[in-house]
Design a protein around this motif. Sequence first.
Motif, short mmCIF file in Angstrom:
data_model
loop_
_atom_site.label_atom_id
_atom_site.label_comp_id
_atom_site.label_asym_id
_atom_site.label_seq_id
_atom_site.Cartn_x
_atom_site.Cartn_y
_atom_site.Cartn_z
N TYR A 46 -2.83 0.25 -4.15
CA TYR A 46 -2.63 -1.08 -3.58
C TYR A 46 -2.18 -2.04 -4.68
N LEU A 68 -4.76 3.75 9.17
CA LEU A 68 -5.37 2.98 8.08
C LEU A 68 -5.92 1.66 8.61
N SER A 81 -10.79 -4.43 1.99
CA SER A 81 -11.32 -3.07 2.07
C SER A 81 -10.45 -2.25 3.00
N PHE A 82 -10.47 -0.94 2.80
CA PHE A 82 -9.66 -0.01 3.58
C PHE A 82 -10.56 1.07 4.18
N SER A 131 -8.51 -8.49 10.28
CA SER A 131 -8.45 -7.03 10.23
C SER A 131 -7.31 -6.49 11.07
N CYS A 146 -9.32 -7.99 5.44
CA CYS A 146 -8.97 -8.88 4.33
C CYS A 146 -9.54 -10.27 4.57
N VAL A 152 -7.68 -1.96 7.71
CA VAL A 152 -7.77 -2.89 6.58
C VAL A 152 -8.48 -4.15 7.04
N VAL A 202 0.85 -1.19 0.00
CA VAL A 202 0.00 0.00 0.00
C VAL A 202 0.89 1.24 0.00
N SER A 248 -10.39 4.71 7.08
CA SER A 248 -9.62 5.64 7.91
C SER A 248 -10.62 6.37 8.80
#
Length: 320
Positions: free
Chosen positions: A38, A101, A62-63, A138, A105, A103, A29, A65
Motif C-alpha cells: 500500500y 478486498l 485496515s484491510f 468502508s 479508512c 478496506v 494497493v 479478505s
Amino acid sequence: MKVRGAAALIAVICGPAQAHVISMSSGQVTIERERLEYILRMPDYEVKGTDNPAGLLFAHISFSSGSAKARLVSDECHHDITAAAWICAANYVFPEPIGQLGVECTFYEATVANHIHVLRAEREGKTDRAILDSAFPSATLTFRPPTAAERAFEQGVAGALRVWTSAAVAVLLFGLAMVSGFGRQLFAAGCVFIASQAAMANFSGTLAPLFAECVAALALVWIAVEVIVAPAAARRWPLTLAFAAIAGSFSGLYFAAFLKSSGYGQVPVLVGAGVASMSVLAISGAVVHILARFTRMRLFVAGALAAGGGAWFAIRLISG
C-alpha cells in the motif's frame, strides 16, 4: 434567543473554515497472492506538526479478505518537499491468497472531518477503486470490471455526494439563493453556477486552495452585505450572476482535484454534481422564499452569512 440563533448560524457557516475544503489523499494497493503493498500520498498540510506520520496514518486504515484481517509487516514515511506531501508505504500479509478486498479508512479522524481518500487497487492485471470518507468509510473491492451503466451511475453518485456533503458549497448555494430570490433569476444563477463549476473542473494550473477559499468567503460577505444594505439592488442580474460564477468556480476547483485523484470520467461526475447543485439551490430558494415574508428574519440570516463569511476568511487566512 436571537443571539443564540446568530451564533448557531455563524458556527454552521464557519464550519468550512475549521478544515481544508479541498482535503484529499490518494492510495495505491498492489496485491500478489497473500501479500499487499500500500502506497499513500498525503498532503503535508493535513498532518502538520508530525515528524513521522506513519504510526498515525496506518492506524486509520485496515484491510481484510473474507474473515481474515491483514497483518501489518512494515511501514515507513518520507517527506517529499517538491510535492509538498508525505509519501508512505506499508506491507501487509494475509494468511491465504486475497479474494475480495475489504478496506476501512478513517483518515477523516486523523486529518479533517471532510477528508476524502481515493484508493486504487490492482490484482493480477485487474483494477478497482473506492472513494472513502466519513459518510462511506468502508468498501469492498471485487476486481470485477463494471458495466458502462454501473460505471456511469457510480461516478455520477460520487459527484452528487461531493456536493451534498460539502458544507462550503451548501453555504455558497444558500447565499446565491439569498441574492437571487425565487424564480427565473434563481434558475439562471444555477445554470451559471453549474457552467462555472464545469469550466473550472478542467483547470490544470496551480491555483492555491487557500486563495480560492478566501475569494469565496469574501464573495459571500459581499452579497450578504448587499442583501442587508440594498435589498432592491441585490436582485440585479449582474450581481447575481457574478456571485454565481465565483461560487461555481470555487466548487469547480474542488472537482478538478477530485477528478485528477479519482480518475473518474468528467461527464458523469459533473452531471451528478450539477443535479445535486440544482437540488440544493432549489431547497435554499424555497427557504429564502419563506424568509422573504419576514423582513427582520431575512436581514438576520443575511447578517449571519456576512459574519460567518468574514470569520471564514479570517480563520483561513490566519491558519493558512
